[in-house]
Design an enzyme around this catalytic site. Sequence first.
Site, short mmCIF file in Angstrom:
data_model
loop_
_atom_site.label_atom_id
_atom_site.label_comp_id
_atom_site.label_asym_id
_atom_site.label_seq_id
_atom_site.Cartn_x
_atom_site.Cartn_y
_atom_site.Cartn_z
CE1 TYR A 160 -4.48 -40.43 1.13
CE2 TYR A 160 -2.77 -38.76 0.85
CZ TYR A 160 -3.27 -40.02 0.29
OH TYR A 160 -3.06 -40.20 -0.96
CE LYS A 175 -4.47 -45.20 -0.58
NZ LYS A 175 -3.98 -46.74 -0.84
#
Length: 295
Positions: A160, A175
């Site tokens: 994601y 991330k």
Amino acid sequence: MALPEPYAADHPFMPKDTFKDQTILVTGGGTGLGKGMAQMFARMGGKIAIASRSAEHRANGVKAIEALGGQAHGVAMDVRDSASIAAAFDEFEEVLGPVGVLVNNAAGRFMAPAEDTSDNGWRAVTQIVLDGTFFCSRELHKRCVATGRPGAILNIGATYAWTGGPGSAHSAAAKAGVVNLTQTLAVEWAVDGVRINTLAPGWFPMTDKPDHMRGSWSELDLRRKQMPGGREGHIQELGWAATFLCSPFASYITGHTMVCDGANWLRHRASWAPPFTPVREWAREGVGKKATRSA
Ligand code: NAP
């Protein structure tokens, strides 16, 4: 027909001495995927340094490595605190020897609609994932430069980072930062012999995971049918990817993000997808509802 099942975890992979005499530091290495990857490094001769906040988690990780006949040591560390990181590196180096490989695996996450996320909740996740990855990497790089030793860093990402993560805005954003950081540091630190890559896992249900991560995996059959490869990932498949990327056999690979998910993240939402459900209608009910969401 599904993707073929993998070899058993102890099947010969790279030479058994690939990480002999090397110390591999795995943040969050006492639980879940971190523990599984640490075990694969140990199978190839590595000494495992397990760093996290909970003594119970660290003891769990050390026990798992010793059960394989390996050597491990646990030290308290909060990846958000650079003084705690430096102190942990000092102790690991004294007990196990210089750290040559760092796996930035530690993370935290909870499901919530973005607008419900508090300042503290946002900071907790982004600081563990993004700040922690940078602080630990900087510490390893500093020590490699000071001693003239090469180093390898592996960040644990998530797909994601590219798609966005409805219900996990904090973690998805962090991330994405990790993927970007991987590219920057690869260029900056190649001259110092330090490589850095990211590995993005897909669905790896583990039996000893905290409840907040395990909740949605009760409907195993349904989840399998949702996967292009027809099955979940087995921890050794992640372990092989992790050890390869940190090994001398990946000596010319740096700045790369590898996905290990049976192509699940590439499956585009098809026209048969159920009607769109706003995130706030399922994320407030908890992760147990995730399997039926459409966002
Ligand atoms: P997990 O079992 O919840 O492990 C997280 C670990 O991080 C714990 O051992 C925890 O130990 C440690 N940790 C948390 N905050 C910390 C801090 N401030 N300082 C030091 N250590 C800290 O998670 P997991 O599911 O195995 O995930 C491992 C990695 O894979 C994460 O980076 C995650 O984002 C990524 N990932 C997982 C999946 C999946 O399917 N599970 C999918 C995609 C990506 P303490 O509590 O002892 O500190």
